[in-house]
Design an enzyme around this catalytic site. Sequence first.
Site, mmCIF file in Angstrom:
data_model
loop_
_atom_site.group_PDB
_atom_site.id
_atom_site.type_symbol
_atom_site.label_atom_id
_atom_site.label_comp_id
_atom_site.label_asym_id
_atom_site.label_seq_id
_atom_site.Cartn_x
_atom_site.Cartn_y
_atom_site.Cartn_z
ATOM 1 N N ASN A 7 0.869 -1.177 0.000
ATOM 2 C CA ASN A 7 0.000 0.000 0.000
ATOM 3 C C ASN A 7 0.908 1.229 0.000
ATOM 4 O O ASN A 7 1.515 1.553 1.024
ATOM 5 C CB ASN A 7 -0.900 -0.012 1.245
ATOM 6 N N ARG A 88 -2.520 -2.093 -3.489
ATOM 7 C CA ARG A 88 -3.794 -1.462 -3.205
ATOM 8 C C ARG A 88 -3.890 -0.203 -4.078
ATOM 9 O O ARG A 88 -2.983 0.619 -4.101
ATOM 10 C CB ARG A 88 -3.849 -1.078 -1.728
ATOM 11 N N HIS A 177 -13.459 0.940 0.672
ATOM 12 C CA HIS A 177 -13.269 -0.207 1.577
ATOM 13 C C HIS A 177 -13.707 -1.511 0.900
ATOM 14 O O HIS A 177 -14.043 -2.487 1.585
ATOM 15 C CB HIS A 177 -14.088 -0.079 2.887
ATOM 16 N N ARG A 236 -14.542 12.336 9.839
ATOM 17 C CA ARG A 236 -15.449 12.718 8.747
ATOM 18 C C ARG A 236 -16.885 12.795 9.259
ATOM 19 O O ARG A 236 -17.301 11.992 10.094
ATOM 20 C CB ARG A 236 -15.385 11.705 7.603
ATOM 21 N N GLU A 379 -7.081 -6.805 4.641
ATOM 22 C CA GLU A 379 -7.009 -6.350 3.250
ATOM 23 C C GLU A 379 -5.716 -6.818 2.580
ATOM 24 O O GLU A 379 -5.705 -7.117 1.390
ATOM 25 C CB GLU A 379 -7.121 -4.819 3.214
#
Length: 392
Positions: A7, A88, A177, A236, A379
């Site tokens: 990533n 990713r 996601h 957020r 992930e």
Amino acid sequence: MKILSVNAGSSSLKFTLIELPSREVLASGLFEKIGLADSMYTIKFNGQKIKKEANLVDHSVAVSKLIDELLENNIVASLNEIEGVGHRILHGGSEFTQSLILDEDVLERISKYNELGPLHNPANIMGVKAFMKVLPDVKNVGVFDTTFHQTMDEKEFLYPVPYDWYEKYSVRKYGFHGTSHRFINKTISEYLGRNDLKVISCHIGNGGSLCAINGGKVVDTTMGFTPLAGIMMGTRSGDIDPSIIPFVMKKTGMTAEEVVNELNKKSGLLGISGISSDSRDVEMAAEEGNEKAILAQEMYAQKIANYIAMYNNLLNGADVITLTAGVGENSKTMRKMIVDRIQSLGVKIDAAKNDFRGEFRLISADDSKIPVYVVPTNEELMIALDTMDLIS
Ligand code: AMP
């Protein structure tokens, strides 16, 4: 087979070296402050930890260092052992519907979506190019956050706005996601031995999104055109009335970008509690009776519960609810607060079963109408599995 799962950020590169099919993690680490004066890296392997400062002028230098360390520490005996690198990638627009092998041409096509993921996509591509340069004979695979959600119907992914915003400017729900939700769906489907499950997958970490899945296909998800939409998150806001933006611009003199920045970075748990975006800090303050912290927690849990109820309706009755990511895997308090708010669905928590962190477990009571599981996400493993499938 050894696969690197990567990533890459604009100044960082996170990696995990995974042995497949055993799923054993051979090494993992992080290169930080790439391109800056005080760059450094940490690598963990075999119970050991290396932490070094290094002059990482760009991502290629970081990748070269990574390879040197893997060889010097006998984590791999030769470079030929690394059979693939999975990356990713944040955004594949509407064009990429599954993971794929990367070459210059595909990277060029992905870069068309940089505008939709300006913080991540250019960095992700930079990471791929660094591996292409340092390991030219190893195949690279792109695994996108957006592809899983490409199975959504037009009626779910369109916003009720002028249709030509979609046609001309690609304004639609993309969702994020996706790699985590796909991993959770795969794990729970394998565990329950079914491929027709109706799953409500709740990824609740610092960022958060829910996903309604029917037989492996995404029906709806809470994040939207950007990751700002949906549930309340660490920093957020999640869904708000968009008219707030020009109103606050007029009141404060901020630009639209500045207001959106506040919605991304100064809202959510942090904005309401005034304490922290970290749910542990908010939880602690709430336990001490801090009213804003209690309010933040209640809002956070309620918004997740509301979406679960909505997705239960959308799926015409879910078979299973899963909780994952930092908060979902670790916070028994928040898990209880959420489940207590979906009692109208006949869902009940078992307090004794819920008393743990970080494992795959059932937390609902025996007479709960829908079982609730905590399923740790992975992930990196999902990226490695896709890479193995594509290069084999
Ligand atoms: P993630 O983005 O998935 O890494 O999740 C980060 C979030 O998980 C942060 O808000 C953390 O506070 C939260 N988290 C991690 N461990 C715990 C814990 N033991 N209890 C409560 N929240 C936790």
